[in-house]
Design a protein around this motif. Structure first.
Motif, PDB file in Angstrom:
ATOM      1  N   ASP A 157      -8.459   2.188  -4.634  1.00  0.00           N
ATOM      2  CA  ASP A 157      -6.829   1.650  -2.857  1.00  0.00           C
ATOM      3  C   ASP A 157      -7.517   1.676  -1.810  1.00  0.00           C
ATOM      4  O   ASP A 157      -6.951   1.299  -0.999  1.00  0.00           O
ATOM      5  CB  ASP A 157      -6.543   3.800  -2.762  1.00  0.00           C
ATOM      6  CG  ASP A 157      -7.786   4.101  -2.661  1.00  0.00           C
ATOM      7  OD1 ASP A 157      -8.908   4.356  -3.000  1.00  0.00           O
ATOM      8  OD2 ASP A 157      -7.460   5.582  -2.501  1.00  0.00           O
TER       9      ASP A 157
ATOM     10  N   ALA B 183      -6.137  -2.008   0.164  1.00  0.00           N
ATOM     11  CA  ALA B 183      -4.637  -1.151   0.587  1.00  0.00           C
ATOM     12  C   ALA B 183      -4.799  -0.300   1.883  1.00  0.00           C
ATOM     13  O   ALA B 183      -4.305  -0.931   2.344  1.00  0.00           O
ATOM     14  CB  ALA B 183      -3.974  -0.994  -0.416  1.00  0.00           C
ATOM     15  N   ALA B 184      -5.890   0.534   1.889  1.00  0.00           N
ATOM     16  CA  ALA B 184      -5.790   1.435   2.831  1.00  0.00           C
ATOM     17  C   ALA B 184      -6.582   0.424   4.676  1.00  0.00           C
ATOM     18  O   ALA B 184      -6.262   0.233   5.373  1.00  0.00           O
ATOM     19  CB  ALA B 184      -7.071   2.487   2.915  1.00  0.00           C
TER      20      ALA B 184
ATOM     21  N   ALA C  17      -3.556  -1.788   6.206  1.00  0.00           N
ATOM     22  CA  ALA C  17      -2.879  -0.887   6.375  1.00  0.00           C
ATOM     23  C   ALA C  17      -2.924  -0.509   7.854  1.00  0.00           C
ATOM     24  O   ALA C  17      -2.100  -0.504   8.950  1.00  0.00           O
ATOM     25  CB  ALA C  17      -2.308   0.639   5.042  1.00  0.00           C
ATOM     26  N   ARG C  18      -4.309  -0.152   7.851  1.00  0.00           N
ATOM     27  CA  ARG C  18      -5.020   0.120   9.164  1.00  0.00           C
ATOM     28  C   ARG C  18      -4.755  -1.151  10.589  1.00  0.00           C
ATOM     29  O   ARG C  18      -4.876  -0.754  11.317  1.00  0.00           O
ATOM     30  CB  ARG C  18      -6.446   0.515   9.140  1.00  0.00           C
ATOM     31  CG  ARG C  18      -6.248   2.247   8.477  1.00  0.00           C
ATOM     32  CD  ARG C  18      -7.831   2.779   8.904  1.00  0.00           C
ATOM     33  NE  ARG C  18      -8.943   1.930   8.192  1.00  0.00           N
ATOM     34  CZ  ARG C  18      -9.688   1.641   6.952  1.00  0.00           C
ATOM     35  NH1 ARG C  18      -8.585   2.920   5.691  1.00  0.00           N
ATOM     36  NH2 ARG C  18     -10.101   0.495   6.393  1.00  0.00           N
TER      37      ARG C  18
ATOM     38  N   ARG D  33      -2.693  -3.329  10.223  1.00  0.00           N
ATOM     39  CA  ARG D  33      -1.495  -3.843  10.528  1.00  0.00           C
ATOM     40  C   ARG D  33      -0.986  -2.513  11.045  1.00  0.00           C
ATOM     41  O   ARG D  33       0.063  -3.433  12.148  1.00  0.00           O
ATOM     42  CB  ARG D  33      -0.842  -3.609   9.309  1.00  0.00           C
ATOM     43  CG  ARG D  33      -0.954  -4.891   8.645  1.00  0.00           C
ATOM     44  CD  ARG D  33      -0.388  -4.786   7.378  1.00  0.00           C
ATOM     45  NE  ARG D  33       1.378  -4.739   7.718  1.00  0.00           N
ATOM     46  CZ  ARG D  33       2.204  -4.801   6.616  1.00  0.00           C
ATOM     47  NH1 ARG D  33       2.084  -4.662   5.119  1.00  0.00           N
ATOM     48  NH2 ARG D  33       4.199  -5.073   6.607  1.00  0.00           N
ATOM     49  N   ALA D  34      -1.238  -1.746  11.055  1.00  0.00           N
ATOM     50  CA  ALA D  34      -0.900  -0.730  11.675  1.00  0.00           C
ATOM     51  C   ALA D  34      -1.442  -0.903  13.812  1.00  0.00           C
ATOM     52  O   ALA D  34      -1.123  -1.026  14.578  1.00  0.00           O
ATOM     53  CB  ALA D  34      -1.327   1.151  11.666  1.00  0.00           C
TER      54      ALA D  34
END
Length: 71
Positions: A56, A59-60, A63-64, A66-67
């Motif tokens: 995972d 993906a994490a 996500a970081r 993108r944020a």
């Protein structure tokens, strides 16, 4: 890359990935992936002399990123 390696890289049931598999999932080079690990941006663990990336973690990481880009 043989078909076994390709199957391993796309197997969603794996708990841990090799650095090469994680790099393929992120569509980056192996050296870049090791750089992200060294910088602490991509989670990894040592098992004996092996370096593994939790399944995972790519993906994490994404996500970081993108944020951070949205902020």
């Amino acid at each position: 890359m043989d078909t076994t390696q390709l199957a391993d890289a796309t197997d969603t049931t794996l708990v841990l990935l090799t650095v090469e598999e994680a790099a393929r999932r992120l569509r980056i080079g192996r050296t870049t992936c090791y750089g992200l690990i060294r910088a602490g941006e991509l989670e990894s663990i040592d098992i004996g002399r092996l370096r593994r990336v939790p399944a995972d973690a790519p993906a994490a990481y994404l996500a970081r990123r993108r944020a951070a880009q949205r902020a």
